[in-house]
Design an enzyme around this catalytic site. Structure first.
Site, PDB file in Angstrom:
ATOM      1  N   HIS A 140       6.770  -7.392   9.714  1.00  0.00           N
ATOM      2  CA  HIS A 140       5.398  -7.501  10.219  1.00  0.00           C
ATOM      3  C   HIS A 140       4.781  -6.149  10.593  1.00  0.00           C
ATOM      4  CE1 HIS A 140       2.335  -9.504  12.999  1.00  0.00           C
ATOM      5  NE2 HIS A 140       2.200 -10.140  11.852  1.00  0.00           N
TER       6      HIS A 140
ATOM      7  N   LYS B 158       2.832  -2.593  10.416  1.00  0.00           N
ATOM      8  CA  LYS B 158       1.589  -2.222   9.737  1.00  0.00           C
ATOM      9  C   LYS B 158       1.378  -0.735   9.988  1.00  0.00           C
ATOM     10  CE  LYS B 158       0.423  -6.522  11.823  1.00  0.00           C
ATOM     11  NZ  LYS B 158       0.557  -7.385  10.693  1.00  0.00           N
TER      12      LYS B 158
ATOM     13  N   ASP C 209       3.237  12.697   5.448  1.00  0.00           N
ATOM     14  CA  ASP C 209       3.942  13.992   5.474  1.00  0.00           C
ATOM     15  C   ASP C 209       4.914  14.126   6.650  1.00  0.00           C
ATOM     16  OD1 ASP C 209       2.619  14.739   3.199  1.00  0.00           O
ATOM     17  OD2 ASP C 209       1.025  15.808   4.247  1.00  0.00           O
TER      18      ASP C 209
END
Lengths: 261, 261
Positions: B198, B200, B205
């Protein structure tokens, strides 16, 4: 005459040099002390699923020694130590909740449930929430975890100002804590837009932001891969608090609640 | 004899005092210059729903002047300027993506679509993603937004090392970008746990973390109340990158993909 003048000049120069050096050293030392007093802003990341641990000690400690003289929690909010499939946590230690931990260690022995009584991502999240002293803003898509529900309830009983903004559809689902919190007198608003009120953040005392992917549900806490970031950043929190106000419009808009609650 | 000794002593003391003062001043000045060169860590919060703006200029600019000589994007990834119900954005300005913006302003005139060409939360999110120069780690529950899909595709074509961890169930849904990215040769892994993957977040870099409540879907971007935090914090990013590796097990585990893709 000349000898005296050179002597005086030499002494004055040495004194001036030493005085300036001492002053420089003192200013540096004072700055260092000041920096030490002002600890760096808190930042931590908690990973879920959380190991299932007993959080009773934390909630009991809050009841007993809460910020403003806690009233006893209602019977309905009693111990809730359930066992579920194991999980891992990636929480790191910090001095953030040290005060709570000392109280907790003495209260831990009072719970005899078979769950482990160590630290977990959920227990750390609970400690951060319970550290609220004056206000707690909650902007949560889904809120059904009973331990976190009890923590918010306790804070409300202890005089912490709580505002909740939630999603219209999800707040009426089975097991949602929103109805209980509203019945306890906590201000609750739900978004009326077309999309979801999908935020998942809390702001403690207008100083600490708890945000991430985690909905405050037991399913997510115990089973999902999630992260929660804890930061103290004045600018970010200022903007986020504004969004709570504009979402809930607490001051201007009448209470709007799902009739199912 | 005495006169000479006092004169020498005086001159030495004055010289020493002045030398120490000059040294102290120089050290302070050098420290100040160093602090100026090292800009403060980036932190910003983007709010959604985002105003619907044309992001073609950003993607064109990336194609034309990408980090390592961009190859043209495939025809399938052409302009995608759709109009949808209006939305608001709460993005704040920063110097973070100034370089990209200058290129964009010249490319903006090339798109004649009727959408507004100003800045929005989506355009800022795109700029942060497109600022990747060496690596991009994506840990996304749902990824279906075409503009963000094109951005990731472009970065891959330009030699940026991309790793994607996603959710097993959601990656096969209609409109998911995961299949397209995998076909383009991007490393994709999905979680095999019982719960949802779940997360997000994105890590640019290994220096910048983009995290929050937002799934990278057009529905969420244009309709939901969401927030995305952008932070540069070595410690937090170190822990988060470790979680990407342990979730996807890129080095040790063979490619595991949903057969529907």
């Amino acid at each position: 005459m000349w000898r005296l003048r050179w002597q005086t000049l030499g002494l004055a120069a040495v004194s001036l040099g030493l005085a300036l050096e001492t002053l420089g050293f003192l200013v540096g030392w004072l700055r260092q002390q000041r920096r030490r007093r002002h600890r760096p802003p808190r930042r931590e990341v908690l990973f879920f699923p959380s190991q299932v641990t007993c959080t009773e000690a934390l909630l009991q400690a809050q009841r007993q020694g809460g910020p403003q003289g806690a009233a006893p929690a209602p019977a309905a909010a009693g111990p809730d130590c359930r066992r579920s499939p194991g999980a891992t946590a990636g929480a790191a230690t910090s001095a953030a909740v040290a005060a709570a931990q000392t109280t907790v260690s003495s209260a831990a022995s009072s719970c005899l449930c078979p769950l482990p009584h160590g630290e977990s991502s959920l227990s750390r999240l609970l400690q951060y929430v319970l550290s609220a002293r004056s206000s707690l803003e909650l902007c949560l898509f889904a809120f059904s975890n009973p331990q976190l529900g009890r923590a918010v309830h306790l804070l409300h009983q202890q005089g912490v100002r709580i505002r909740v903004v939630t999603d219209c559809d999800y707040m009426a689902l089975n097991g949602s804590q929103i109805g209980r919190l509203r019945k306890a007198g906590i201000q609750v608003r739900h978004d009326q837009g077309a999309g979801y009120m999908h935020h998942k953040f809390a702001i403690v005392d207008k100083k600490m932001l708890i945000t991430g992917s985690l909905n405050w549900t037991t399913q997510a806490i115990q089973n999902n891969r999630e992260n929660v970031l804890i930061v103290e950043d004045e600018e970010v929190i200022g903007k986020t608090i504004y969004s709570v106000g504009s979402l809930g419009q607490f001051e201007d808009r009448p209470l709007i609640l799902n009739p199912m609650l």
